[in-house]
Design a protein around this motif. Structure first.
Motif, PDB file in Angstrom:
ATOM      1  N   CYS A   1       0.941  -1.170  -0.048  1.00  0.00           N
ATOM      2  CA  CYS A   1       0.025  -0.040   0.074  1.00  0.00           C
ATOM      3  C   CYS A   1       0.803   1.258   0.005  1.00  0.00           C
ATOM      4  N   TYR A   2       0.740   2.095  -1.004  1.00  0.00           N
ATOM      5  CA  TYR A   2       1.296   3.405  -0.856  1.00  0.00           C
ATOM      6  C   TYR A   2       0.473   4.411  -0.764  1.00  0.00           C
ATOM      7  N   SER A   3      -0.347   4.584   0.469  1.00  0.00           N
ATOM      8  CA  SER A   3      -1.047   5.453   0.765  1.00  0.00           C
ATOM      9  C   SER A   3      -1.183   5.336   2.202  1.00  0.00           C
ATOM     10  N   CYS A   4      -1.918   6.319   2.909  1.00  0.00           N
ATOM     11  CA  CYS A   4      -2.030   6.350   4.200  1.00  0.00           C
ATOM     12  C   CYS A   4      -2.628   5.072   4.880  1.00  0.00           C
ATOM     13  N   GLY A   5      -2.159   4.837   6.273  1.00  0.00           N
ATOM     14  CA  GLY A   5      -2.415   3.758   6.814  1.00  0.00           C
ATOM     15  C   GLY A   5      -3.565   4.137   7.888  1.00  0.00           C
ATOM     16  N   TYR A   6      -4.156   3.134   8.381  1.00  0.00           N
ATOM     17  CA  TYR A   6      -5.328   3.656   9.502  1.00  0.00           C
ATOM     18  C   TYR A   6      -4.954   3.296  10.887  1.00  0.00           C
ATOM     19  N   TRP A   7      -4.603   3.840  11.531  1.00  0.00           N
ATOM     20  CA  TRP A   7      -3.937   3.701  12.922  1.00  0.00           C
ATOM     21  C   TRP A   7      -4.681   3.438  14.256  1.00  0.00           C
ATOM     22  N   LYS A   8      -5.890   3.643  13.869  1.00  0.00           N
ATOM     23  CA  LYS A   8      -7.003   3.732  15.055  1.00  0.00           C
ATOM     24  C   LYS A   8      -6.567   2.555  16.064  1.00  0.00           C
ATOM     25  N   GLU A   9      -6.578   1.444  15.757  1.00  0.00           N
ATOM     26  CA  GLU A   9      -6.231   0.470  16.644  1.00  0.00           C
ATOM     27  C   GLU A   9      -5.152  -0.545  16.205  1.00  0.00           C
ATOM     28  N   ALA A  10      -4.165  -0.017  15.338  1.00  0.00           N
ATOM     29  CA  ALA A  10      -2.896  -0.499  14.667  1.00  0.00           C
ATOM     30  C   ALA A  10      -1.746  -0.379  15.429  1.00  0.00           C
ATOM     31  N   SER A  11      -0.718  -1.182  15.804  1.00  0.00           N
ATOM     32  CA  SER A  11       0.419  -0.793  16.419  1.00  0.00           C
ATOM     33  C   SER A  11       1.626  -0.949  15.257  1.00  0.00           C
ATOM     34  N   THR A  12       1.489  -1.328  14.146  1.00  0.00           N
ATOM     35  CA  THR A  12       2.442  -1.711  13.134  1.00  0.00           C
ATOM     36  C   THR A  12       2.110  -1.434  11.808  1.00  0.00           C
ATOM     37  N   LEU A  13       2.918  -1.073  10.797  1.00  0.00           N
ATOM     38  CA  LEU A  13       2.633  -0.643   9.559  1.00  0.00           C
ATOM     39  C   LEU A  13       1.677  -1.574   8.679  1.00  0.00           C
ATOM     40  N   PRO A  14       1.921  -2.982   8.857  1.00  0.00           N
ATOM     41  CA  PRO A  14       1.252  -3.705   7.989  1.00  0.00           C
ATOM     42  C   PRO A  14      -0.271  -3.886   8.589  1.00  0.00           C
ATOM     43  N   GLU A  15      -0.363  -3.780   9.998  1.00  0.00           N
ATOM     44  CA  GLU A  15      -1.709  -3.719  10.620  1.00  0.00           C
ATOM     45  C   GLU A  15      -2.378  -2.424  10.107  1.00  0.00           C
ATOM     46  N   ALA A  16      -1.674  -1.234  10.166  1.00  0.00           N
ATOM     47  CA  ALA A  16      -2.465  -0.069   9.718  1.00  0.00           C
ATOM     48  C   ALA A  16      -3.177  -0.096   8.241  1.00  0.00           C
ATOM     49  N   GLN A  17      -2.036  -0.912   7.482  1.00  0.00           N
ATOM     50  CA  GLN A  17      -2.682  -0.767   6.134  1.00  0.00           C
ATOM     51  C   GLN A  17      -3.457  -1.893   5.777  1.00  0.00           C
ATOM     52  N   GLN A  18      -3.469  -2.838   6.664  1.00  0.00           N
ATOM     53  CA  GLN A  18      -4.797  -4.067   6.347  1.00  0.00           C
ATOM     54  C   GLN A  18      -6.160  -3.228   6.911  1.00  0.00           C
ATOM     55  N   ALA A  19      -5.799  -2.238   8.118  1.00  0.00           N
ATOM     56  CA  ALA A  19      -7.087  -1.851   8.584  1.00  0.00           C
ATOM     57  C   ALA A  19      -7.611  -0.793   7.674  1.00  0.00           C
ATOM     58  N   LYS A  20      -6.687   0.035   6.823  1.00  0.00           N
ATOM     59  CA  LYS A  20      -7.154   0.841   5.903  1.00  0.00           C
ATOM     60  C   LYS A  20      -7.867   0.198   4.809  1.00  0.00           C
ATOM     61  N   LEU A  21      -7.328  -0.996   4.324  1.00  0.00           N
ATOM     62  CA  LEU A  21      -7.964  -1.770   3.198  1.00  0.00           C
ATOM     63  C   LEU A  21      -9.511  -2.155   3.556  1.00  0.00           C
ATOM     64  N   GLU A  22      -9.330  -2.751   4.845  1.00  0.00           N
ATOM     65  CA  GLU A  22     -10.460  -3.454   5.449  1.00  0.00           C
ATOM     66  C   GLU A  22     -11.840  -2.125   5.558  1.00  0.00           C
ATOM     67  N   LEU A  23     -11.339  -0.956   6.192  1.00  0.00           N
ATOM     68  CA  LEU A  23     -12.184   0.066   6.290  1.00  0.00           C
ATOM     69  C   LEU A  23     -12.621   0.366   5.059  1.00  0.00           C
ATOM     70  N   ALA A  24     -11.892   0.467   3.945  1.00  0.00           N
ATOM     71  CA  ALA A  24     -12.580   0.907   2.641  1.00  0.00           C
ATOM     72  C   ALA A  24     -13.669  -0.139   2.142  1.00  0.00           C
ATOM     73  N   CYS A  25     -13.409  -1.407   2.346  1.00  0.00           N
ATOM     74  CA  CYS A  25     -14.259  -2.289   1.957  1.00  0.00           C
ATOM     75  C   CYS A  25     -15.344  -2.472   2.735  1.00  0.00           C
ATOM     76  N   ARG A  26     -15.368  -2.018   3.936  1.00  0.00           N
ATOM     77  CA  ARG A  26     -16.774  -1.789   4.992  1.00  0.00           C
ATOM     78  C   ARG A  26     -17.523  -0.571   4.361  1.00  0.00           C
ATOM     79  N   LYS A  27     -16.601   0.494   4.167  1.00  0.00           N
ATOM     80  CA  LYS A  27     -17.415   1.556   3.814  1.00  0.00           C
ATOM     81  C   LYS A  27     -18.018   1.382   2.381  1.00  0.00           C
ATOM     82  N   LEU A  28     -17.466   0.398   1.492  1.00  0.00           N
ATOM     83  CA  LEU A  28     -18.182   0.285   0.275  1.00  0.00           C
ATOM     84  C   LEU A  28     -19.302  -0.945   0.447  1.00  0.00           C
TER      85      LEU A  28
END
Length: 383
Positions: A137-164
């Motif tokens: 992912c070459y874009s902003c991660g979602y750090w609300k409940e993440a502590s690592t970069l991979p967690e933040a990027q997975q959370a961002k992708l999942e957030l987008a899927c849930r919003k859609l």
């Protein structure tokens, strides 16, 4: 890092240029040859005239050339922006030239769309594989409940899927799919049938490899050439390359491609102001012809075509994301140092650090905006 075999800051004469620079820095918390992490250590006597003559372009190029060093460029940028040096750091001629170019020419036309792909995204997948995390992912991660970069990027992708509100079998279009991060995630974890488009050959090649065996197709294509209808559309980190002259065409294209009950998620860096400007160093070395949209740009261009359902600002999360990328560059550059110059390494360090400072100062924003086309149901965005 020093230049010309210097072992420390050189004793610079008290020139007029240095005096002017020190006056500009007064009260900013940034000093010349000071001891604080955000202070500049200057190694070349022509640094000050270059800075005054070339503004932020000269500052960035001087760093690439080894003329100065700083332990925390991100903090330096943060302090300077908070001090109000953003506009004063650009020379009048730089601002005028970009506004003239952007006003009279479509810098992001179809004929020119490949420029940013070749200049930045096609630099080399090996470089970005070391800078980014395994999601690519070459874009902003979602750090609300993440502590690592991979967690933040997975959370961002999942957030987008849930919003859609993705469901299995939905036809999904990913405009500016990059290395296939969202396409892979949506296909693998939500059973979506994804079509991703990019203008970068290097990105397309790796994205196809990552999505092999999944219901995801990657095309080398400009968004203006799209056909067909999709249940959902997403665009993550691409709108910054569209350009203000093309915003109406972009939103009209999205509306034409979106099913009546569909949803569109736009994930983009944003500017606090609606003026058409670009940092000259970023424009020359990182994202040629890029323009950051303002909230007004997005609202005006989308209004005739789409209904805005939700707007979320994740700007502070980009600071943390950029610092994680910078840490990766520092930790893993030795693995690719034989392929890239020291100047390229310093270019990436400077780019990531000053952008982190920009988000920290709230000089830059990161927005996720959800739109619908002809939706009759109530929309409640997940967080």
């Amino acid at each position: 890092m020093t230049s010309d075999n210097c072992i420390g800051p050189i004793a610079l004469p008290d020139t007029r240029a240095r005096h002017v620079v020190e006056q500009l820095l007064d009260g900013s918390g940034v000093a010349i040859n000071g001891d604080a992490p955000q202070d500049l250590r200057v190694y070349h006597p022509e640094f000050f005239p270059r800075l005054l003559h070339q503004g932020t372009l000269g500052l960035g190029e001087a760093y690439m050339d080894g003329w100065w060093e700083c332990d925390r460029i991100d903090e330096m940028a943060y302090q300077l922006l908070r001090h109000g040096l953003a506009e004063r750091a650009h020379t009048p001629s730089e601002r005028l030239m970009y506004r003239l170019q952007a006003g009279f020419f479509n810098l992001q036309s179809k004929a020119r769309a490949h420029i940013v792909g070749e200049a930045h995204y096609d630099l080399g997948n090996d470089l970005f594989e070391r800078m980014l995390d395994p999601t690519m992912c070459y874009s902003c991660g979602y750090w609300k409940e993440a502590s690592t970069l991979p967690e933040a990027q997975q959370a961002k992708l999942e957030l987008a899927c849930r919003k859609l509100a993705l469901e299995p079998g939905m036809r999904v279009l990913d405009i500016g799919c990059g290395w296939g991060s969202f396409a892979e995630h949506a296909a693998r974890h939500h059973g979506a049938d994804v079509t991703g488009i990019t203008i970068s050959r290097e990105q397309a090649e790796l994205a196809r490899e990552r999505c092999r065996g999944l219901p995801a197709t990657i095309e080398l294509m400009d968004y203006r050439d799209l056909t067909g209808r999709f249940d959902r559309i997403v665009s993550i980190g691409m709108f910054e390359h569209v350009g203000h002259r093309n915003y109406p065409t972009y939103f009209e294209t999205v509306a034409d491609r979106l099913a009546p009950e569909g949803l569109f998620l736009l994930h983009t860096i944003g500017s606090n102001h609606s003026g058409i400007t670009a940092d000259p160093w970023i424009n020359k070395y990182i994202f040629p012809n890029g323009v950051l949209p303002s909230a007004m740009h997005i609202a005006r261009a989308s209004e005739p075509h789409l209904l805005m359902e939700d707007w979320q600002n994740l700007g502070p999360d980009y600071d943390r994301t950029l610092m994680a990328w910078l840490a990766n560059v520092d930790a893993r550059w030795h693995e690719i140092a034989h392929r890239y110059s020291e100047r390229t390494r310093r270019m990436f360090r400077y780019y990531l650090a000053i952008c982190a400072g920009g988000f920290r100062a709230r000089h830059l924003q990161l927005w996720q905006v959800v739109f619908s086309r002809d939706r009759h149901e109530r929309y409640d965005a997940p967080r």
